[in-house]
Design an enzyme around this catalytic site. Structure first.
Site, PDB file in Angstrom:
ATOM      1  CB  CYS A  75      13.297 -41.509  10.145  1.00 44.01           C
ATOM      2  SG  CYS A  75      13.128 -40.157  11.320  1.00 44.01           S
ATOM      3  CB  CYS A  78       8.611 -40.383  11.548  1.00 42.10           C
ATOM      4  SG  CYS A  78       9.506 -40.287   9.977  1.00 42.10           S
ATOM      5  CB  CYS A 124      13.300 -37.402   8.379  1.00 48.90           C
ATOM      6  SG  CYS A 124      11.889 -38.465   8.046  1.00 48.90           S
ATOM      7  CB  CYS A 147      28.178 -37.787   6.681  1.00 46.71           C
ATOM      8  SG  CYS A 147      29.176 -37.982   8.142  1.00 46.71           S
TER       9      CYS A 147
HETATM   10 FE    FE Z   1      11.412 -38.964  10.277  1.00 49.60          FE
END
Ligand code: FE
Length: 159
Positions: A75, A78, A124, A147
């Site tokens: 991500c 993070c 996320c 996607c």
């Molecule tokens: Fe994240």
């Protein structure tokens, strides 16, 4: 099969409880919690627009679309490890596509009815950042197609 189960779960969840309870759940469920202002300071303009504002990058523009290196996609907000290069495939959609996630716990799936469509949003699991959507037209073995916006991802090559 698994996708149908997940979708049924989402539909069931979204049909119970009032908006206030759901807002409370949404606020408590992420380990990393930052204000919009904090995210705006940390992320690039493009990252903020996609991850925080749930925007979509233009297809065929992402840096990681054609990436074929071995490693892990994390991500961009993070650093949560999300996708392995082993599950990346060429979908032709113009966005990086994966048929599986590293671990079910790494993302959360949310019913998305924006733009007059019923889709499943992928966020996320650690920070709640918007990543993209998941569809059930992917390749074997899962039949899923995650996607994902390239700008929502960072790439860590395997050492
Ligand atoms: Fe994240």
């Amino acid at each position: 099969m698994r996708f149908s189960f997940i979708l049924a779960g989402i539909l069931f969840f979204s049909s119970c409880g009032n908006a206030q309870n759901q807002a409370k759940v949404a606020k408590e469920k992420y380990e990393v919690q930052k204000s919009e202002e904090e995210w705006r300071n940390e992320l690039s303009e493009e990252e903020f627009e996609v991850l925080i504002k749930k925007g979509t990058e233009r297809p065929f523009t992402g840096d990681l679309l054609e990436n074929k290196e071995t490693g892990v996609y994390t991500c961009a907000a993070c650093n949560n490890p999300l996708f392995s290069s082993n599950t990346k495939f060429k979908s032709g959609s113009g966005w990086p596509s994966f048929y599986d996630i590293i671990d079910q716990e790494k993302v959360k799936l949310i019913k998305d009815t924006s733009f007059g469509m019923i889709r499943v949003e992928v966020v996320c699991g650690k920070c709640g950042g918007h990543l993209g959507h998941v569809f059930d037209d992917g390749p074997k073995p899962t039949g899923l197609r995650y996607c994902i916006n390239s700008v929502a991802l960072d790439f860590e090559p395997q050492k």
